[in-house]
Write a protein that holds these residues in place. Structure first.
Motif, mmCIF file in Angstrom:
data_model
loop_
_atom_site.group_PDB
_atom_site.id
_atom_site.type_symbol
_atom_site.label_atom_id
_atom_site.label_comp_id
_atom_site.label_asym_id
_atom_site.label_seq_id
_atom_site.Cartn_x
_atom_site.Cartn_y
_atom_site.Cartn_z
ATOM 1 N N SER A 139 0.819 -1.217 0.000
ATOM 2 C CA SER A 139 0.000 0.000 0.000
ATOM 3 C C SER A 139 0.855 1.271 0.000
ATOM 4 N N LEU A 140 2.143 1.130 0.326
ATOM 5 C CA LEU A 140 3.024 2.303 0.393
ATOM 6 C C LEU A 140 4.143 2.279 -0.642
ATOM 7 N N THR A 141 4.270 1.202 -1.395
ATOM 8 C CA THR A 141 5.423 1.092 -2.300
ATOM 9 C C THR A 141 5.451 2.191 -3.349
ATOM 10 N N HIS A 142 4.295 2.746 -3.725
ATOM 11 C CA HIS A 142 4.287 3.811 -4.726
ATOM 12 C C HIS A 142 4.845 5.129 -4.170
ATOM 13 N N LEU A 143 5.007 5.201 -2.861
ATOM 14 C CA LEU A 143 5.534 6.408 -2.235
ATOM 15 C C LEU A 143 7.007 6.295 -1.875
ATOM 16 N N VAL A 144 7.565 5.102 -1.929
ATOM 17 C CA VAL A 144 8.864 4.827 -1.328
ATOM 18 C C VAL A 144 9.844 4.325 -2.378
ATOM 19 N N THR A 145 11.107 4.739 -2.236
ATOM 20 C CA THR A 145 12.161 4.282 -3.143
ATOM 21 C C THR A 145 13.411 3.923 -2.356
ATOM 22 N N ALA A 146 14.185 2.992 -2.918
ATOM 23 C CA ALA A 146 15.496 2.634 -2.380
ATOM 24 C C ALA A 146 16.585 2.982 -3.388
ATOM 25 N N ASP A 147 16.295 3.900 -4.301
ATOM 26 C CA ASP A 147 17.265 4.312 -5.306
ATOM 27 C C ASP A 147 18.544 4.815 -4.629
ATOM 28 N N PRO A 148 19.724 4.342 -5.060
ATOM 29 C CA PRO A 148 20.981 4.727 -4.395
ATOM 30 C C PRO A 148 21.237 6.237 -4.377
ATOM 31 N N VAL A 149 20.950 6.923 -5.488
ATOM 32 C CA VAL A 149 21.173 8.367 -5.518
ATOM 33 C C VAL A 149 20.246 9.072 -4.538
ATOM 34 N N GLU A 150 18.993 8.648 -4.471
ATOM 35 C CA GLU A 150 18.053 9.247 -3.516
ATOM 36 C C GLU A 150 18.524 9.011 -2.088
ATOM 37 N N ARG A 151 18.970 7.827 -1.797
ATOM 38 C CA ARG A 151 19.424 7.527 -0.443
ATOM 39 C C ARG A 151 20.643 8.374 -0.074
ATOM 40 N N ALA A 152 21.571 8.509 -0.998
ATOM 41 C CA ALA A 152 22.759 9.322 -0.720
ATOM 42 C C ALA A 152 22.392 10.785 -0.523
ATOM 43 N N ALA A 153 21.488 11.302 -1.367
ATOM 44 C CA ALA A 153 21.111 12.715 -1.297
ATOM 45 C C ALA A 153 20.325 13.051 -0.038
ATOM 46 N N HIS A 154 19.745 12.048 0.604
ATOM 47 C CA HIS A 154 18.943 12.277 1.807
ATOM 48 C C HIS A 154 19.654 11.844 3.085
ATOM 49 N N ALA A 155 20.947 11.550 2.991
ATOM 50 C CA ALA A 155 21.660 11.047 4.160
ATOM 51 C C ALA A 155 22.040 12.139 5.142
ATOM 52 N N GLN A 156 22.225 13.369 4.656
ATOM 53 C CA GLN A 156 22.741 14.427 5.517
ATOM 54 C C GLN A 156 22.403 15.780 4.919
ATOM 55 N N GLY A 157 22.769 16.839 5.641
ATOM 56 C CA GLY A 157 22.487 18.187 5.191
ATOM 57 C C GLY A 157 23.657 18.779 4.434
ATOM 58 N N LYS A 158 23.850 20.095 4.581
ATOM 59 C CA LYS A 158 24.864 20.805 3.802
ATOM 60 C C LYS A 158 25.806 21.623 4.680
ATOM 61 N N ALA A 159 26.043 21.175 5.899
ATOM 62 C CA ALA A 159 27.046 21.814 6.740
ATOM 63 C C ALA A 159 28.440 21.468 6.227
ATOM 64 N N TYR A 160 29.436 22.205 6.704
ATOM 65 C CA TYR A 160 30.801 21.887 6.297
ATOM 66 C C TYR A 160 31.157 20.438 6.623
ATOM 67 N N ARG A 161 30.802 19.985 7.828
ATOM 68 C CA ARG A 161 31.180 18.623 8.210
ATOM 69 C C ARG A 161 30.488 17.600 7.325
ATOM 70 N N ASP A 162 29.295 17.896 6.799
ATOM 71 C CA ASP A 162 28.639 17.005 5.834
ATOM 72 C C ASP A 162 29.439 16.928 4.542
ATOM 73 N N ILE A 163 29.873 18.091 4.054
ATOM 74 C CA ILE A 163 30.648 18.151 2.819
ATOM 75 C C ILE A 163 31.967 17.409 2.987
ATOM 76 N N ALA A 164 32.656 17.673 4.091
ATOM 77 C CA ALA A 164 33.964 17.052 4.324
ATOM 78 C C ALA A 164 33.839 15.539 4.453
ATOM 79 N N ARG A 165 32.804 15.065 5.134
ATOM 80 C CA ARG A 165 32.631 13.612 5.257
ATOM 81 C C ARG A 165 32.380 12.975 3.904
ATOM 82 N N ALA A 166 31.543 13.621 3.091
ATOM 83 C CA ALA A 166 31.255 13.066 1.763
ATOM 84 C C ALA A 166 32.512 13.043 0.894
ATOM 85 N N LEU A 167 33.312 14.097 0.952
ATOM 86 C CA LEU A 167 34.531 14.152 0.147
ATOM 87 C C LEU A 167 35.511 13.051 0.530
#
Length: 548
Positions: free
Chosen positions: A67-95
């Motif tokens: 009943s919820l699968t049409h609302l939910v995704t496990a796409d890798p890019v979506e998961r990565a983009a939603h893992a954290q915000g945009k603070a410096y420490r977020d940027i540095a960890r991703a780099l």
């Protein structure tokens, strides 16, 4: 009256999953190297742009019901983009290939019922739910830390982005909380109306995010926070849905809206709000004033804030900030003034403010700053080709470009971050001096390099101001996050000793929790915990934010 559907700006552009804004606006390798050359001790070449394909990404720990699968995704890019915000420490960890824990799933609800259904399922299956708007948090507000939950669901509200109804008589509108800043203003513009809330993150943040974090916006005086524009909220919690009455004001007990403003997604999900609107301004005037002495500039700003002039813009840049913005080259501090009105010319108000500034030694700066064309009404909008290049224009342009430059310096191994606060006028000079001295010592100790520490006032009040500090220093290669954490701990201590708030408008998130716990009164903490227990009995909503 119903409004038109939102237009999709920049639909063909790609958002960066790891850094600020759009990928095509990020500095290239050559620009990164040029930026690094300005900060001694940085890397000889930029770190590579991180790739989602290089992340360690396991399978989701849960499977949603059909009943919820049409609302939910496990796409890798979506998961990565939603893992954290945009603070410096977020940027540095991703780099460095070490981003925050990836959510197992990302949900895109279309309506209130979708949100309620997702919360119900999550509560039954010990799934943490992280409400997510534009993902522009700079305080760890949209990431999951710990292991107390079976899985993590990022609940992205940006498909709930319509202006649903406009009340022209009361000059207000019912707006879905997932509306990004540009889409919101695009829907109001045909009606000659505007919310006129323009934080620096305007392009990449949502109404719901502004409300949940009590964001600071366009106005430097008066209506500085999003709170001032709220007429009513609709909030969905695991315990049920509530909508407050639309009222111009009320003295009926504690305000229900105030309970959720600043709650950062830990008490409920804000899905709609009635917001007070304004006519679009037709009269605008602006000017810059230069000061040879920063202390006298503070006195001038205090006089302006304590007058009845109420400038829309009253931002003071110290010499380092003014140089960085291209607003001054001679070591002057620059005061940026702006007035606007939908009904009457503003030139007289501007001149009165300049007179107050002149009384404290303010002068007209030379108009030779290397600025770029002045953006029109809203941040992020295209710039006119023939605009002037004054100190005011230079500041505006750099203000919008700065997060991209921060990412470029991060790729060079630099530690570049900001923190902001607010305090009363009597404490402000000593606070600024202490920040410069103690943060300077902390950065030198952590890195062996001298740091650049700049200050500007972003918002001013009759009784105080909100200073905003920028710290830049070459980091320890591979250990940049630890360097910033050490510096930030010193900053929090300085603010606490000077009775300055841990945040004026960036929110608490997870990064500011220790300082927030020290700042708030204990009876209030008990009441907040009891509210959390009542509204979120399974403790699935943004765990670790504001309360345990």
């Amino acid at each position: 009256m119903a409004a038109a559907a939102p237009t999709r700006r920049d639909a063909d552009r790609t958002r960066s999953w790891w850094g600020w804004g759009y990928t095509d606006a990020q500095p290239d390798d050559a620009e990164c190297a040029a930026l690094g050359a300005l900060l001694p001790g940085t890397l000889s070449r930029p770190l590579p742009v991180p790739r989602v394909a290089d992340l360690s990404m396991g399978r989701p720990a849960v499977t949603p019901p059909t009943s919820l699968t049409h609302l939910v995704t496990a796409d890798p890019v979506e998961r990565a983009a939603h893992a954290q915000g945009k603070a410096y420490r977020d940027i540095a960890r991703a780099l460095r290939g070490r981003p925050a824990r990836l959510p197992d799933l990302v949900a895109h609800p279309h309506c209130d019922q979708d949100v309620a259904d997702l919360l119900h399922w999550a509560g039954e299956h010990q799934v943490a739910v992280i409400p997510f708007g534009g993902g522009s948090s700079v305080v760890g507000g949209v990431e999951y830390r710990g292991d107390a939950h079976r899985a993590v669901l990022s609940l992205d509200t940006t498909r709930m982005d319509r202006v649903l109804e406009i009340d022209h008589t009361s000059r207000s509108a019912r707006i879905q909380a997932g509306a990004l800043g540009p889409a919101l203003e695009d829907q109001l513009r045909p009606h000659g109306l505007t919310l006129r809330h323009f934080p620096q993150s305007f392009e990449f943040s949502t109404l719901g995010g502004w409300l949940a974090t009590r964001a600071g916006g366009h106005y430097a005086t008066g209506r500085t926070h999003i709170d001032d524009f709220v007429q009513s909220l609709t909030v969905i919690t695991p315990a049920g849905t509530g909508t407050s009455w639309r009222l111009p004001a009320s003295g009926a007990g504690p305000s229900p809206d105030r309970l959720f403003l600043g709650s950062e997604g830990t008490l409920g999900v804000i899905t709609e709000a009635w917001m007070r609107l304004q006519q679009r301004p037709r009269h605008k005037s602006s000017a810059a004033v230069a000061f040879a002495d920063f202390g006298r500039a503070l006195d001038a700003v205090r006089d302006i804030a304590q007058s009845d002039l109420a400038p829309a813009n009253c931002r003071l840049l110290d010499p380092g900030e003014a140089l960085l913005a291209g607003a001054s080259r001679d070591g002057s501090s620059i005061l940026v003034l702006g007035f606007e009105s939908a009904t009457a010319p503003t030139d007289a108000h501007l001149e009165a403010a300049r007179d107050l500034a002149r009384a404290h030694g303010g002068t007209t700066p030379p108009h030779d700053a290397p600025g770029t064309p002045k953006p029109p009404d809203a941040p992020g909008a295209p710039s006119p080709r023939n605009a002037s290049t004054t100190a005011v224009d230079a500041w505006r342009s750099t203000f919008l470009r700065m997060p991209y430059l921060r990412d470029g310096l991060a790729r060079m191994g630099a530690v570049v971050e900001t923190f902001e606060t607010a305090t009363t006028w009597d404490r402000l000079p000593a606070l600024v001096d202490a920040v410069r001295t103690e943060i300077g010592h902390a950065a030198q100790k952590a890195t062996g390099h001298q740091a650049t520490i700049n200050c500007r006032l972003t918002h001013v009040y009759p009784d105080g101001a909100a200073p905003y500090f920028t710290v830049a220093v070459a980091g320890r290669p591979g250990d940049e996050v630890a360097v910033w954490d050490d510096i930030k701990a010193v900053a929090a201590d300085v603010l606490h000793r000077h009775r300055a708030t841990i945040t004026h408008h960036h929110a608490v998130g997870r990064d500011h929790r220790p300082a927030y716990d020290l700042q708030r009164p204990n009876p209030f903490a008990l009441a907040l915990q009891a509210t959390k227990d009542a509204l979120d009995p399974h403790h699935i909503l943004n765990p670790g934010v504001l309360i345990d």
